[in-house]
Structure formats: C-alpha cells, structure tokens
Design an enzyme around this catalytic site. Sequence first.
Site, mmCIF file in Angstrom:
data_model
loop_
_atom_site.group_PDB
_atom_site.id
_atom_site.type_symbol
_atom_site.label_atom_id
_atom_site.label_comp_id
_atom_site.label_asym_id
_atom_site.label_seq_id
_atom_site.Cartn_x
_atom_site.Cartn_y
_atom_site.Cartn_z
ATOM 1 N N HIS A 62 -15.662 32.329 16.692
ATOM 2 C CA HIS A 62 -15.790 32.446 18.023
ATOM 3 C C HIS A 62 -17.052 31.452 18.728
ATOM 4 O O HIS A 62 -17.676 30.970 17.713
ATOM 5 C CB HIS A 62 -16.157 33.785 18.406
ATOM 6 C CG HIS A 62 -15.012 34.690 18.360
ATOM 7 N ND1 HIS A 62 -14.448 35.311 19.728
ATOM 8 C CD2 HIS A 62 -14.413 35.190 17.209
ATOM 9 C CE1 HIS A 62 -13.497 36.037 19.072
ATOM 10 N NE2 HIS A 62 -13.394 35.847 17.865
ATOM 11 N N GLU A 69 -19.968 33.596 15.533
ATOM 12 C CA GLU A 69 -20.290 32.901 16.862
ATOM 13 C C GLU A 69 -20.950 31.742 16.682
ATOM 14 O O GLU A 69 -22.103 31.735 16.348
ATOM 15 C CB GLU A 69 -21.142 33.888 17.671
ATOM 16 C CG GLU A 69 -20.451 35.238 18.146
ATOM 17 C CD GLU A 69 -19.551 35.308 19.155
ATOM 18 O OE1 GLU A 69 -19.063 34.000 19.735
ATOM 19 O OE2 GLU A 69 -19.155 36.331 19.789
HETATM 20 O O1 LU0 Z 1 -14.977 39.129 21.113
HETATM 21 C C1 LU0 Z 1 -16.129 39.237 21.497
HETATM 22 O O2 LU0 Z 1 -16.593 39.800 22.646
HETATM 23 C C2 LU0 Z 1 -17.007 38.368 20.822
HETATM 24 C C3 LU0 Z 1 -17.941 39.108 20.011
HETATM 25 C C4 LU0 Z 1 -17.220 40.133 19.104
HETATM 26 C C5 LU0 Z 1 -16.559 39.483 18.018
HETATM 27 C C6 LU0 Z 1 -18.254 41.048 18.714
HETATM 28 N N1 LU0 Z 1 -17.794 37.506 21.392
HETATM 29 S S1 LU0 Z 1 -17.231 36.273 22.528
HETATM 30 O O3 LU0 Z 1 -16.048 37.047 23.225
HETATM 31 O O4 LU0 Z 1 -18.152 35.796 23.347
HETATM 32 N N2 LU0 Z 1 -16.735 34.996 21.487
HETATM 33 ZN ZN ZN Z 2 -14.728 34.721 21.223
#
Ligand code: LU0
Ligand code: ZN
Length: 312
Positions: free
Chosen positions: A204, A277
């Site tokens: 991500h 991330e």
């Molecule tokens: O899905 C999300 O909200 C992710 C984080 C989770 C995997 C904990 N963050 S994002 O959407 O900003 N990539």
């Molecule tokens: Zn994401």
Amino acid sequence: MAPAASAAANDFPSGYQGYHTYAEVTAELQKAVANHPDIAKLSSVGKSYEGRNLNLLTIGSGTGKPEVLFTCNQHAREHLTTEMCLHIVQRFTDGYATDSKIKNMVDTHTIYVVPNVNPDGSEYDISGGRFHNWRKTRKPVPGSTAIGTDPNRNWDYQWGCCDGSSTNPSAQDYRGTAPFSEPETRALADFINAHQVKAHIDFHTYSELVLWPFGYTTSPTATGMTAAEAKRFQDLGKAMAATNGYTPEQSSKLYITDGDINDWSWGTHKILSFCFEMYPTGSNPGFYPKDTQIVPQTTRNDPAVDLLIGQV
Ligand code: LU0
Ligand code: ZN
C-alpha cells in the site's frame, strides 16, 4: 487541438508517465514470460467487476516448493504499489541468469505476484488524464447511488467486527454488503484458498510502515495469535523495517481495521502476512509521487522482500 504534452484519456498525467497503466502492466508481464518462459507463467486469478483479468505472474520451476505471494493495488490510487509488484517480477525474472542469490530464491520457491488487485479502480483513477483520488472498487453498491467498496475491508475474517470499517456506502472504508461481495477479493481469496501460500506482502501507500496482524484488535495476542506467533511477526517485521527504514508496528497501532487481507491471511491460513505502506511519509506527495520515485522506492524494498522469502 489538445496540447502536445497532454496525456491520452487513459494514460498517466505529465510527470507520471513512467507509471504503468493496466494495459502496460499486462504487456510487461507478457514480455517477462516471453523472455523467461522456463521460469515465468502468466495467468489470472479471475476477473474484476468490469471484466479485466486479475493478472497473476508465477515465477519458479517445479512444484512442492514454499509459496510466497505479493499483492499490489488493492487501493486504486496507490499506483506506486503496482510498480512495486512489477519490479518484483522484473527482478526475479531478469535477474535469474546473472544473480546467484535471485536464482537460489527462485529455484527454491514459487513466487506469485498480482500487480493489480483493483484494476477497475486504478484505471478509473487516471481516466481523463487526471487523478481522481479514488480508493475503492468500481462496483455500484446495491440499493445506493454510491460506487465502490473498500477491498481491504471486504475480507472474511472478523468482518465488520470492531468499528474498523464503515456501513455507509459513501465512506472511503465501506466494507461492502457482505464479506467478499467484491469479485476482486472473492477471486484472490479463492486463489489463496486453493494454494499453499506461506508468506505474503500486500503493498500500500503511504506512510513508510511495516504492519502485521491483527488489525482488528490492539492486543498483540488473540484467538489465533499466540505470544510466540506475535513475537515472530514482531521480530521479522522489525528486521524487514531495519532494511528499508520504515516504522514497524502492529497494524492496529495505525488504526483499527476489520476485514483486511492480512488479518484474513493469518487468521484463516496462518500465512505470514504483512502490509507495507510505501513512500512517502506524509500527504505531500501523498498518493501521487512523481515517477522519478519509482526506481528508488521499489528497489528500497529488495532486502525486505528477500528476507521474507528466506523465512519459508
Ligand atoms: O487499508 C488501509 O486502511 C491501509 C492500512 C491497513 C492495511 C492497516 N492504509 S491505506 O488505505 O492508506 N493504504
Ligand atoms: Zn491502501
């Protein structure tokens, strides 16, 4: 007449044209297979709502080896992640003949890469030659005028349990009408259910974090997560973060999520499943770093990817 520098309707804007559209990703995958037919195979885990193939590039030779999965672009606007998966494909195919470390990893594993989990969303995000800041899928929500579900709240493990997703179809973290209501998550889950994946990273952007399950609870241990298992996630997460400079933490420390792919992968299959991330740390440039960042920010994760593969 349109100015010469303007992007075609479904291309990235100026300054971003090093990013790959869905068609360009598919062409790169076809090229990887054409150049390395002995170790690379292109198939698909299924189709998106709008009918695009959810491309799957399999790297390896032979069966019965530990399987590792890399997934990208669950969230439409997180285009840098698609480049991450493409980089993994190119590194493990082009590098096979010349890099003995790569050869060894490929010879001893099966590596699956899904560069576009949400291709309808990412194509929509660049439509008209500008960015739309789109996150979700593109399937209309039944009984609503809203479009799209957050794919990373749509997985069937503690789905909707803990205020880590929304029931409002207009919300960015709308969880869908039911677990796996989206054809994209359903198809990817079916693929994982039918295979023996041992380790996984879902890429991500942004914030430069290495995250591990569970996201639905702030407790490090829970049903399905012993103290020893939690320690393994912590140790490996910290070790990977030491190679790329990201911050390592349990996913729920960022915020509570329910129905994400990492909770499902660990909770259902005991897959060593992380969320990375990627770059940047903050909202400038946020989801839209210029294409000059593709090489530095994807190669940055090479040692962490290798560490994960070396675990299984
Ligand atoms: O899905 C999300 O909200 C992710 C984080 C989770 C995997 C904990 N963050 S994002 O959407 O900003 N990539
Ligand atoms: Zn994401």
